[in-house]
Write a protein that holds these residues in place. Structure first.
Motif, PDB file in Angstrom:
ATOM      1  N   VAL A 188       7.217  -8.030  -2.535  1.00  0.00           N
ATOM      2  CA  VAL A 188       6.494  -6.761  -2.670  1.00  0.00           C
ATOM      3  C   VAL A 188       5.953  -6.310  -1.318  1.00  0.00           C
ATOM      4  O   VAL A 188       6.036  -5.128  -0.957  1.00  0.00           O
ATOM      5  CB  VAL A 188       5.346  -6.889  -3.698  1.00  0.00           C
ATOM      6  N   TYR A 218       0.771   4.613  12.661  1.00  0.00           N
ATOM      7  CA  TYR A 218      -0.602   5.024  12.951  1.00  0.00           C
ATOM      8  C   TYR A 218      -0.857   5.301  14.418  1.00  0.00           C
ATOM      9  O   TYR A 218      -1.809   5.966  14.783  1.00  0.00           O
ATOM     10  CB  TYR A 218      -1.589   3.962  12.438  1.00  0.00           C
ATOM     11  N   ALA A 242       7.694  10.206  -5.663  1.00  0.00           N
ATOM     12  CA  ALA A 242       8.050  11.079  -4.545  1.00  0.00           C
ATOM     13  C   ALA A 242       8.858  12.269  -5.030  1.00  0.00           C
ATOM     14  O   ALA A 242       8.743  13.369  -4.499  1.00  0.00           O
ATOM     15  CB  ALA A 242       8.851  10.286  -3.507  1.00  0.00           C
ATOM     16  N   LYS A 284      14.576   5.685   1.033  1.00  0.00           N
ATOM     17  CA  LYS A 284      15.478   5.991  -0.088  1.00  0.00           C
ATOM     18  C   LYS A 284      16.936   5.906   0.318  1.00  0.00           C
ATOM     19  O   LYS A 284      17.763   5.357  -0.404  1.00  0.00           O
ATOM     20  CB  LYS A 284      15.202   7.413  -0.587  1.00  0.00           C
ATOM     21  N   VAL A 293       8.708  -4.757   0.820  1.00  0.00           N
ATOM     22  CA  VAL A 293       9.068  -3.420   0.356  1.00  0.00           C
ATOM     23  C   VAL A 293       7.997  -2.409   0.769  1.00  0.00           C
ATOM     24  O   VAL A 293       8.300  -1.307   1.220  1.00  0.00           O
ATOM     25  CB  VAL A 293       9.247  -3.417  -1.179  1.00  0.00           C
ATOM     26  N   SER A 294       6.738  -2.803   0.625  1.00  0.00           N
ATOM     27  CA  SER A 294       5.642  -1.898   0.964  1.00  0.00           C
ATOM     28  C   SER A 294       5.688  -1.525   2.437  1.00  0.00           C
ATOM     29  O   SER A 294       5.544  -0.357   2.810  1.00  0.00           O
ATOM     30  CB  SER A 294       4.310  -2.563   0.628  1.00  0.00           C
ATOM     31  N   GLU A 316       0.354   9.268   3.478  1.00  0.00           N
ATOM     32  CA  GLU A 316       1.056   8.004   3.699  1.00  0.00           C
ATOM     33  C   GLU A 316       1.519   7.460   2.353  1.00  0.00           C
ATOM     34  O   GLU A 316       0.998   7.838   1.307  1.00  0.00           O
ATOM     35  CB  GLU A 316       0.118   6.992   4.370  1.00  0.00           C
ATOM     36  N   THR A 317       2.489   6.550   2.365  1.00  0.00           N
ATOM     37  CA  THR A 317       3.070   6.029   1.137  1.00  0.00           C
ATOM     38  C   THR A 317       3.159   4.503   1.198  1.00  0.00           C
ATOM     39  O   THR A 317       3.648   3.952   2.184  1.00  0.00           O
ATOM     40  CB  THR A 317       4.486   6.611   0.908  1.00  0.00           C
ATOM     41  N   PHE A 318       2.650   3.816   0.136  1.00  0.00           N
ATOM     42  CA  PHE A 318       2.699   2.355   0.087  1.00  0.00           C
ATOM     43  C   PHE A 318       3.106   1.874  -1.306  1.00  0.00           C
ATOM     44  O   PHE A 318       2.844   2.562  -2.306  1.00  0.00           O
ATOM     45  CB  PHE A 318       1.318   1.751   0.397  1.00  0.00           C
ATOM     46  N   VAL A 319       3.716   0.698  -1.363  1.00  0.00           N
ATOM     47  CA  VAL A 319       3.884  -0.008  -2.631  1.00  0.00           C
ATOM     48  C   VAL A 319       2.808  -1.078  -2.723  1.00  0.00           C
ATOM     49  O   VAL A 319       2.674  -1.912  -1.826  1.00  0.00           O
ATOM     50  CB  VAL A 319       5.282  -0.646  -2.748  1.00  0.00           C
ATOM     51  N   LEU A 348       8.721   0.798   3.142  1.00  0.00           N
ATOM     52  CA  LEU A 348       8.518   2.167   2.657  1.00  0.00           C
ATOM     53  C   LEU A 348       7.564   2.917   3.577  1.00  0.00           C
ATOM     54  O   LEU A 348       7.809   4.075   3.941  1.00  0.00           O
ATOM     55  CB  LEU A 348       7.955   2.132   1.224  1.00  0.00           C
ATOM     56  N   HIS A 349       6.497   2.238   3.982  1.00  0.00           N
ATOM     57  CA  HIS A 349       5.508   2.911   4.815  1.00  0.00           C
ATOM     58  C   HIS A 349       6.057   3.223   6.196  1.00  0.00           C
ATOM     59  O   HIS A 349       5.866   4.331   6.724  1.00  0.00           O
ATOM     60  CB  HIS A 349       4.246   2.052   4.935  1.00  0.00           C
ATOM     61  N   GLU A 350       6.762   2.274   6.783  1.00  0.00           N
ATOM     62  CA  GLU A 350       7.178   2.453   8.176  1.00  0.00           C
ATOM     63  C   GLU A 350       8.424   3.320   8.305  1.00  0.00           C
ATOM     64  O   GLU A 350       8.586   4.040   9.286  1.00  0.00           O
ATOM     65  CB  GLU A 350       7.401   1.089   8.827  1.00  0.00           C
ATOM     66  N   LEU A 351       9.283   3.236   7.297  1.00  0.00           N
ATOM     67  CA  LEU A 351      10.486   4.061   7.361  1.00  0.00           C
ATOM     68  C   LEU A 351      10.202   5.487   6.905  1.00  0.00           C
ATOM     69  O   LEU A 351      10.891   6.425   7.296  1.00  0.00           O
ATOM     70  CB  LEU A 351      11.593   3.472   6.478  1.00  0.00           C
ATOM     71  N   GLY A 352       9.195   5.646   6.072  1.00  0.00           N
ATOM     72  CA  GLY A 352       8.969   6.962   5.452  1.00  0.00           C
ATOM     73  C   GLY A 352       9.843   7.086   4.217  1.00  0.00           C
ATOM     74  O   GLY A 352      10.874   6.409   4.085  1.00  0.00           O
ATOM     75  N   THR A 353       9.436   7.931   3.312  1.00  0.00           N
ATOM     76  CA  THR A 353      10.113   8.032   2.023  1.00  0.00           C
ATOM     77  C   THR A 353      11.601   8.360   2.120  1.00  0.00           C
ATOM     78  O   THR A 353      12.432   7.663   1.537  1.00  0.00           O
ATOM     79  CB  THR A 353       9.366   9.053   1.139  1.00  0.00           C
ATOM     80  N   TYR A 385       6.035  13.993  -2.974  1.00  0.00           N
ATOM     81  CA  TYR A 385       6.597  14.144  -1.627  1.00  0.00           C
ATOM     82  C   TYR A 385       7.170  15.541  -1.438  1.00  0.00           C
ATOM     83  O   TYR A 385       6.935  16.203  -0.427  1.00  0.00           O
ATOM     84  CB  TYR A 385       7.675  13.082  -1.388  1.00  0.00           C
ATOM     85  N   GLN A 398      -2.166  -6.002   8.468  1.00  0.00           N
ATOM     86  CA  GLN A 398      -1.732  -4.651   8.821  1.00  0.00           C
ATOM     87  C   GLN A 398      -2.674  -3.581   8.261  1.00  0.00           C
ATOM     88  O   GLN A 398      -3.032  -2.635   8.952  1.00  0.00           O
ATOM     89  CB  GLN A 398      -0.324  -4.411   8.288  1.00  0.00           C
ATOM     90  N   GLU A 409       4.610  13.261   6.310  1.00  0.00           N
ATOM     91  CA  GLU A 409       4.339  11.854   5.992  1.00  0.00           C
ATOM     92  C   GLU A 409       4.047  11.081   7.266  1.00  0.00           C
ATOM     93  O   GLU A 409       4.792  11.177   8.241  1.00  0.00           O
ATOM     94  CB  GLU A 409       5.556  11.242   5.274  1.00  0.00           C
ATOM     95  N   GLN A 410       2.981  10.315   7.256  1.00  0.00           N
ATOM     96  CA  GLN A 410       2.607   9.538   8.437  1.00  0.00           C
ATOM     97  C   GLN A 410       3.118   8.110   8.289  1.00  0.00           C
ATOM     98  O   GLN A 410       2.760   7.409   7.339  1.00  0.00           O
ATOM     99  CB  GLN A 410       1.082   9.556   8.585  1.00  0.00           C
ATOM    100  N   THR A 411       3.966   7.662   9.188  1.00  0.00           N
ATOM    101  CA  THR A 411       4.556   6.324   9.057  1.00  0.00           C
ATOM    102  C   THR A 411       4.117   5.382  10.173  1.00  0.00           C
ATOM    103  O   THR A 411       4.278   4.179  10.071  1.00  0.00           O
ATOM    104  CB  THR A 411       6.102   6.416   9.078  1.00  0.00           C
TER     105      THR A 411
END
Lengths: 202, 202, 202, 202, 202, 202, 202, 202
Positions: D182, B56, B31, D198, D185-186, B67-70, D189-194, B41, B4, B52-54
């Protein structure tokens, strides 16, 4: 002295980076020293092609320059105020501000007054780190580790490199040299063995 | 997941800022949270006009996005490697990387691999600060104070504002609001007197 | 250098212990020095019968060997990645990894990537200890005290001794010598009295 | 109680791992607790297929087992001595020893007496870490971070896995599950947005 | 060496104070040194009329004596155990136990085993203090400040002075000399003035 | 109040131990509390057969007694001075002195004035420890760990037990009970297994 | 010595500032030294026109004077008491009290006894700072940073300057000289450039 | 807001003490709170007869007054500058300045700008103490312990009491009440005995 700072303002060929420190006793850390480790002056002039600008009427030839001042938050608060407030108008893009002691207020106050110009704080001593980095919400500063003006200069150029492809290339080129050096040492140590490597090193 | 990350690479409408953290338990710090204090955030979306871009393939309308990642340095080192190495090609301009614990390696390793992209490290806990900021010479990172992703976002936008006058104006406008707020509180406290101010506050 | 690491892989007579460090300035701590205290190299070669392997095509005669490399997490992340990932296939049983500074990431990152190979972290400086030991749940590392590569080598051989009765005997024999030494000193101090003991010692 | 420890000695089907702690108030850290975080007991029984051995005449069916004792260095030094001295003869391969307070002597004294059996020290509190890890040259111990008996158990099994391919596979399988977690979760978080992530989490 | 300790037991003219330390490198702190500051040996022999007992068959003439041993908790746990367990039977009244490093276990383990004999712990280094003083409830030790074996000896004699009026007088007489000394310096400094006092001192 | 302290002087049936503290807010630490952990009052009265003396004209029946006072070094320096100076004449053998805060001067000043009476300092808070223990050469104090008035009382009785065989027996008997308790818990935990032990405990 | 202190009391031409310290080894910090940095003596005599008073019957000519004494809280508690209690009657207006070590009780005890005379505490070492500053509510002291008797003297004169316009002018005049000095250095560094400035400095 | 500060300047009936703080969240510490401990506001109004001045055209009747402002060094540097620079002209005699966080710059910058007016710094949090107290040579500040605005107010009045006998009497009278309170508690505790005292207290 304030007059001098303001007289600088209408200058054209301005430095990109302003390096300030709380006392000239910080100079070995902020610029680098032959006895100790290298600093901002060294990496800017030797690795990244910058020149120091000392006369506003007669700027150096290099496209990228920096200037150096001593400004004390506690002993010359007025000078600090003037420097930070005029920084953007004088054409600076990033300020590297170093201070020692436990009340290392110069980087923080400069960041607050020069905002939104980015300021990179350099704690000159380990004990200066909490004071430099501990800004409240809404008053941004970024900091490097204690004593590492060398890295502060790299970070400053990373910021400038967003706009200048040229600087990006110099950063990459510097890094490749660094990695080759580590690789050579690693191979030598492994192939020579520890005792032989040591005796060659000494 | 690595796939991805790579598939993201040839994307056009890319985010300017990448926010990564070592665990989703860091999300309240990175955030911002309603119970605790606001974070990256919050200031990006509420004060500085970012989105926030979720997805692409379906970027948000705003000119500036993040964008936000773990990404865990110790549990998913491969993912971290891929993220940092592809960051510049994926169009990011600044990375905000937060990690907790005493071995908060994510910001540092990301800074080393993504170099020369600027990385702003956020120590998620006070005890993470030494590990985040203590980089060796030649490996730059800049850091904000523990827990202050809010300020990291401001600093990231300060960097972007070198190129975007628009962002500079938003930073100034945010700051003026902040100063007016402090001024109002100061006047109230002084004119009402301490006991009356307190009783109105509670 | 990565090529060299991979070329090593199909080697037969491989070292049991890999010793890596972040910089050759860590060598006095990691190997031991004449001016300072002894280290991993000293105890392995002088007390426990190991030899250092420097050429994979020409292994030393000793049944038990170790190798030594410089690998920097922040300056050569790629090299670190390759070393850790190929360690098990290259025949290593234990890695001793040392790093200095406050962001001593090499032991931790190596432990994460080389897992499930056991990694013993050596904080080269006192300030490196929190960063080395503070791994999150699920990402194991074991550490020794700051600067004690000597003990790390003993611990590595304790692990190997689970399978090799021979090494267990060498460990016991080393320990008996140590205890006899303390006993002799104690008897001398007691029987000579403090002033006489001191004057003989100096 | 000493008698009981010695009576254990001639036992056949012995545990591989001995878990000891200075007080039963350390049990939540050393075994794991439902309210707090998981510990050695949890990862050994739930992830790695160990069973706890409570009766030496009636060992559990599992190939790999562990035992649990309370042993206080300062309140029952005799019991500690006996436990450590008989550990190898009783068939243990690794000891995990935890203690709290600033004088956390149990792991160190056990390591000194049970030598050359490997001992993994677990500082039960943050303030116990210096006391656990600070062994002098010649007296090896390895330690994990404060409170992380979970990781100590992983490390103990990493040591056993040198001889038991079976355990190596279980470690790898545990790790893959961790990484998938992990990764999920990553992506979420990215696809749902913060904000969406949450609200689903809470 | 254990044999020697036990052979000591039936001795008559026994020392009142036992001074033990983890290594002979602690001797300068525990006994006192000419280059550094004075220690237990100095104050006992020069100020309080004690003699060191080095031969159990030939005790010194002084009514009050002490003995000195090196006993390592981590390298010679058996010797420590024997020393502490036989201390009361060998006629000791107080033990002064010093150890360095972060795991300074000797004073604590000695206090636990020799109980109810009072043990005064001396942290040989500043970093040894937490480990020496941090005993759990029910396991008493008293400690002096890091490096101050001088004061530990005074405290030991304060304990003995409960029974021996003679020692009480010597303590008072030592103290009066100390106070006179401070008084003289104070008067000189005041009457000479700072510059003159300094030039006379140097 | 000074008058009261002096009037106490000619008393016959005097307490052996004087317990003083800087504020009555220290009482839970110095005496022990039901909610927190037990303290000096608890161990003296419940384990060692002491009684508290509250009226000098009507002493309790027990052979061994103690008294309790609040004395503030910084708020009532005169009272402290009087208490310490008259302590020996009033028949005290040991003083246990506790104080909180960072300037915990009460134990030290009392030790200096009451000298050569032994004083056991109790830092009421962790942060009080350096101030309590850091006496200069020639001014002895012994200290226990922060908050451990329980152990201070045991140490005080260890000092008294040099003269009173009776107290020695009580100390030993207390300790045996303690060891039996640990032994029982250890056997239960081992034989029941961790989960069953936990469920019985809760 | 106490007699001397009391005999001082009825003196007329008394010093405004009393400088006391716990030991004459503190003199280099409290007065200033040629090898180290300047101190209270230096700034009072060289910058602010004070003279040291050494003979009460023959006061110096200067309108403003100070006196210097060694007073040890732990070794001469009686002297300290007398000094502090008589200070106001002897005509002092401010006391500057310095002490080293971790139990730096002199400034605090003096502040408590001399109250309501203002006392400025000088921690002679960094580790003395918590003990000096940590006074409980109701027992005021003010402190300067560790080792900075120079600033303590400035602060003492700031207090005196509330009443003496003359002293206010001297403070301002000292400060202007200081600011001019920083300004000169700043201009030199900027105009000469870093390398030239350095070579001129060395 | 700056205009308001300047308009204040020509005022007659001015406050003696200015209390400023970095944020209104510091108010509970700086003024005192019912839930927590009392502060500067409480001791000034309840013990020492001051009144808070809230309207410069309508001063309170009391001879001695104070004023309260919120001034943020990092968020409103201009306001801070104006406040400090006009303080002397506005008739203030002492400033009490409190700030929290690790970069507690407000007290220091105020001291530097308002010089030679004495400034008493109050670290609002423990971690603010180094930043508040660590001023360089030549830039004086005095500080009280973290959170103790109560003592800062006492110290401020100690300074004013040099000129106002009236205030000196109030300070003495406050202190006598304090000492009587401690004396009463001490007598109660001693005469009632620990258990009875505790039960009456609760």
């Amino acid at each position: 002295l304030e007059a001098q700072a303001q007289q600088d303002t209408p200058d054209e060929a301005t430095p990109e980076i302003g390096i300030i420190m709380g006392s000239d006793s910080d100079l070995d850390v902020m610029a680098g020293s032959e006895a100790g480790r290298p600093g901002a002056y060294d990496v800017l002039t030797e690795e990244l092609g910058f020149e120091e600008q000392t006369d506003y009427d007669d700027p150096p030839e290099s496209r990228f320059t920096f200037e150096t001042f001593v400004v004390s938050a506690h002993r010359t608060p007025g000078l600090m105020y003037t420097y930070a407030e005029t920084a953007a108008d004088r054409g600076l893009d990033v300020i590297i501000a170093g201070a020692g002691g436990k009340s290392a207020d110069l980087p923080n106050m400069t960041a607050s007054i020069a905002y939104p110009l980015p300021v990179i704080g350099v704690p000159v001593q380990e004990k200066s780190l909490p004071s430099v980095i501990g800004m409240p919400q809404g008053a941004p500063i970024v900091a490097v580790d204690a004593g590492k003006s060398f890295n502060a200069a790299l970070s400053a150029v990373q910021i400038l490199a967003r706009q200048h492809e040229d600087l990006r290339d110099r950063l990459v080129s510097y890094h490749e040299g660094l990695q080759d050096g580590v690789g050579d040492v690693s191979r030598d140590l492994h192939e020579l063995g520890t005792p032989e490597f040591k005796s060659q090193r000494d």
